[in-house]
Design a protein around this motif. Structure first.
Motif, PDB file in Angstrom:
ATOM      1  N   PRO A  16       0.807  -1.219   0.000  1.00  0.00           N
ATOM      2  CA  PRO A  16       0.000   0.000   0.000  1.00  0.00           C
ATOM      3  C   PRO A  16       0.847   1.279   0.000  1.00  0.00           C
ATOM      4  N   GLU A  17       2.020   1.232   0.628  1.00  0.00           N
ATOM      5  CA  GLU A  17       2.888   2.411   0.628  1.00  0.00           C
ATOM      6  C   GLU A  17       3.327   2.774  -0.787  1.00  0.00           C
ATOM      7  N   MET A  55     -11.347  -9.513   0.421  1.00  0.00           N
ATOM      8  CA  MET A  55     -12.048  -8.276   0.090  1.00  0.00           C
ATOM      9  C   MET A  55     -11.996  -7.306   1.275  1.00  0.00           C
ATOM     10  N   GLU A  56     -12.196  -7.818   2.476  1.00  0.00           N
ATOM     11  CA  GLU A  56     -12.116  -6.972   3.666  1.00  0.00           C
ATOM     12  C   GLU A  56     -10.730  -6.342   3.780  1.00  0.00           C
ATOM     13  N   ASP A  57      -9.700  -7.116   3.485  1.00  0.00           N
ATOM     14  CA  ASP A  57      -8.326  -6.620   3.540  1.00  0.00           C
ATOM     15  C   ASP A  57      -8.100  -5.498   2.532  1.00  0.00           C
ATOM     16  N   CYS A  58      -8.571  -5.685   1.298  1.00  0.00           N
ATOM     17  CA  CYS A  58      -8.344  -4.625   0.309  1.00  0.00           C
ATOM     18  C   CYS A  58      -9.174  -3.392   0.627  1.00  0.00           C
ATOM     19  N   ALA A  62      -7.491   0.208   1.086  1.00  0.00           N
ATOM     20  CA  ALA A  62      -7.966   1.348   0.300  1.00  0.00           C
ATOM     21  C   ALA A  62      -8.321   2.518   1.213  1.00  0.00           C
ATOM     22  N   LEU A  63      -8.903   2.237   2.379  1.00  0.00           N
ATOM     23  CA  LEU A  63      -9.178   3.301   3.352  1.00  0.00           C
ATOM     24  C   LEU A  63      -7.878   3.950   3.821  1.00  0.00           C
ATOM     25  N   ALA A  67      -6.799   7.846   3.081  1.00  0.00           N
ATOM     26  CA  ALA A  67      -6.465   8.788   4.155  1.00  0.00           C
ATOM     27  C   ALA A  67      -5.080   9.383   3.937  1.00  0.00           C
ATOM     28  N   ARG A  68      -4.125   8.553   3.568  1.00  0.00           N
ATOM     29  CA  ARG A  68      -2.754   9.042   3.337  1.00  0.00           C
ATOM     30  C   ARG A  68      -2.697  10.044   2.193  1.00  0.00           C
TER      31      ARG A  68
END
Length: 80
Positions: A16-17, A55-58, A62-63, A67-68
């Motif tokens: 994600p980074e 799906m919960e993980d992605c 994504a949240l 935010a970042r």
């Protein structure tokens, strides 16, 4: 600018980074701001009793990325 993460599971969420960095570079290059995002979501006809951990993980990632990047809000399609 709205960032669309609705492709969900087809995106590479391993780092994600890296998504934050790459998207941030594009936003900076064109002097844009991320005002909102569209989160990954389950199929609208899929029962809300069904939970998929991937799906919960992605969605969580994504949240985090949203935010970042400074998104003020995120759109999400709920299920029945």
């Amino acid at each position: 600018m709205a960032i669309n993460f609705s492709q969900g599971l087809s995106m590479d969420w391993k780092d994600p980074e890296r998504i934050v960095f790459d998207a941030g570079e594009i936003l900076d290059k064109y002097n844009l701001k991320c005002l909102q995002s569209h989160l990954p979501c389950y199929g609208l006809s899929e029962s809300s009793e069904i939970i998929h951990e991937d799906m919960e993980d992605c969605m969580h990632k994504a949240l985090y990325v949203s935010a970042r990047l400074g998104a003020e809000w995120c759109a999400y399609h709920t299920r029945d």
